[in-house]
Design an enzyme around this catalytic site. Sequence first.
Site, short mmCIF file in Angstrom:
data_model
loop_
_atom_site.label_atom_id
_atom_site.label_comp_id
_atom_site.label_asym_id
_atom_site.label_seq_id
_atom_site.Cartn_x
_atom_site.Cartn_y
_atom_site.Cartn_z
N SER A 74 48.70 44.40 40.74
CA SER A 74 49.41 43.64 41.77
C SER A 74 50.83 44.17 41.98
O SER A 74 51.37 44.90 41.15
CB SER A 74 49.47 42.17 41.38
C1 LIG Z 1 44.39 41.85 41.05
S1 LIG Z 1 43.37 42.44 39.77
C2 LIG Z 1 44.27 42.07 38.31
C3 LIG Z 1 45.64 42.68 38.28
C4 LIG Z 1 46.29 42.70 36.93
N1 LIG Z 1 46.50 41.38 36.37
C5 LIG Z 1 47.62 43.46 36.94
O1 LIG Z 1 47.96 43.99 35.87
O2 LIG Z 1 48.28 43.51 37.97
C6 LIG Z 1 42.09 41.24 39.74
C7 LIG Z 1 41.02 41.50 38.69
O3 LIG Z 1 40.21 40.33 38.58
C8 LIG Z 1 38.94 40.75 38.14
N2 LIG Z 1 37.97 39.67 38.33
C9 LIG Z 1 37.30 39.31 39.45
N3 LIG Z 1 36.45 38.30 39.20
C10 LIG Z 1 36.59 38.00 37.88
C11 LIG Z 1 35.97 37.06 37.02
N4 LIG Z 1 35.05 36.18 37.47
N5 LIG Z 1 36.32 37.04 35.72
C12 LIG Z 1 37.26 37.91 35.23
N6 LIG Z 1 37.86 38.84 36.01
C13 LIG Z 1 37.55 38.88 37.31
C14 LIG Z 1 38.67 41.99 38.97
O4 LIG Z 1 37.69 42.83 38.34
C15 LIG Z 1 40.06 42.64 39.03
O5 LIG Z 1 40.21 43.66 38.11
#
Ligand SMILES: C[S@@+](CC[C@H](N)C(=O)[O-])C[C@H]1O[C@@H](n2cnc3c(N)ncnc32)[C@H](O)[C@@H]1O
Length: 400
Positions: A74
Amino acid sequence: MTHLETIGPEALRADMVRALHDQDAITSPSVAAAFTAVPRHLFAPDMPLERAYDLHGIMPVKKDVHGLDISVISAPHLQAVMLEQADIEPGMRVLEIGSGGYNAALIQEIAGSDGEVISLDIDADVIDRARQHLDTAGYTRVKTVVADAETAVVGLGLFDRIIVTVATWDIPPSWIEALTTAGRLVTPLTVCGTTRSVAFKRDGDGLLSLSYRLCSFVPMQGEGAAPDRKIMLRDGVALQTDDPQVPLDAKALDRALAGDRLERWSGAAYDLPDELEWFMTLNLPAPARLHASQDVIDSGLVEASARLGVAALVSADSFAYRTRRPNSATGSAGFESGVVAHGPHAEELAAQYAELLRKWATDYPRRGAATIRYVPGPAPDVLPQGTVRKCHGYVDVTWA
Ligand SMILES: C[S@@+](CC[C@H](N)C(=O)[O-])C[C@H]1O[C@@H](n2cnc3c(N)ncnc32)[C@H](O)[C@@H]1O
């Protein structure tokens, strides 16, 4: 070599922290120290340095088969806002849902050597990558887990903070149960396609908001994915809703769009669009979100307000949405809100919409006027306005 390319990562990082401060995204010494300490560029080594340290720049991690982002690191601005909302203290136990590595490293910096950070993601590729970069950057103490957050939080123990970094349509009971009594959940809560990062504290069995901010996140995958209906009226014009009661008839609504256009002005100030949009989404009796491509907007068929999506009031054969025009007589922002409507019931929908625009401008034109409650368990059969049914419970938003 450009000027930026001659600046090293430390100088770019210091500039980023200063700018986040200037924009009030960073407000505490602990969050400032974390952003100063963690080398963001090590979490996206292929990215040009200046992009890695761009305040509003995301760093792509993975796309789906259609080329849409499903995982990104992000933007620093949003991460700072959410970390401030979380108010993490040294020694805390913190769960991050949605991984990338960088944000977990920031959390570990704030929680300190006595703190514990678990970063969880549904996607094994994302976790492999995050693990590798966390180790390279020296954050070997952050634990990484591959699992679907909808069900995986049970059994991980209690957390002082849970920070969700993926768009959340609903809140599983296990997330609330995993919070300590004084715990806090910060999550990007989505209602009818528009999302606010909400900091919640526990309130009995449920949750009560402490603050909220406009944000945008990749969609939740797995069991907690948002139910969504979307129709294309024509190329470049779409309506979407998560409310099963809202009629979405593509043919009838495209006929309406092709017909006459009605414009009504509210006489009220147009200001703080993210707050106004939240109010409209929660208070329109049949809300949907209207999206239009730049081509369609340039052609004059749909207003520019629909470029990033705008709350629309929809009936079986008509719809109305908001626009604005310069009018310094309505207030210091210099704009007046108005409505564009199409279809046989355009006049009626425009009047309803404009009434709500006036109500917001008269009663609630400020930041943070809404209080958001999440109530787990079955919702009453008939819900008052401002209340939205979810699967595990309901969201109730009031304005004061
Ligand atoms: C915006 S990214 C995370 C960014 C991260 N926190 C950072 O360091 O900036 C969102 C993540 O959520 C994960 N995601 C989506 N659905 C999910 C679920 N049901 N459980 C866990 N993770 C999930 C996706 O695979 C993705 O990698």
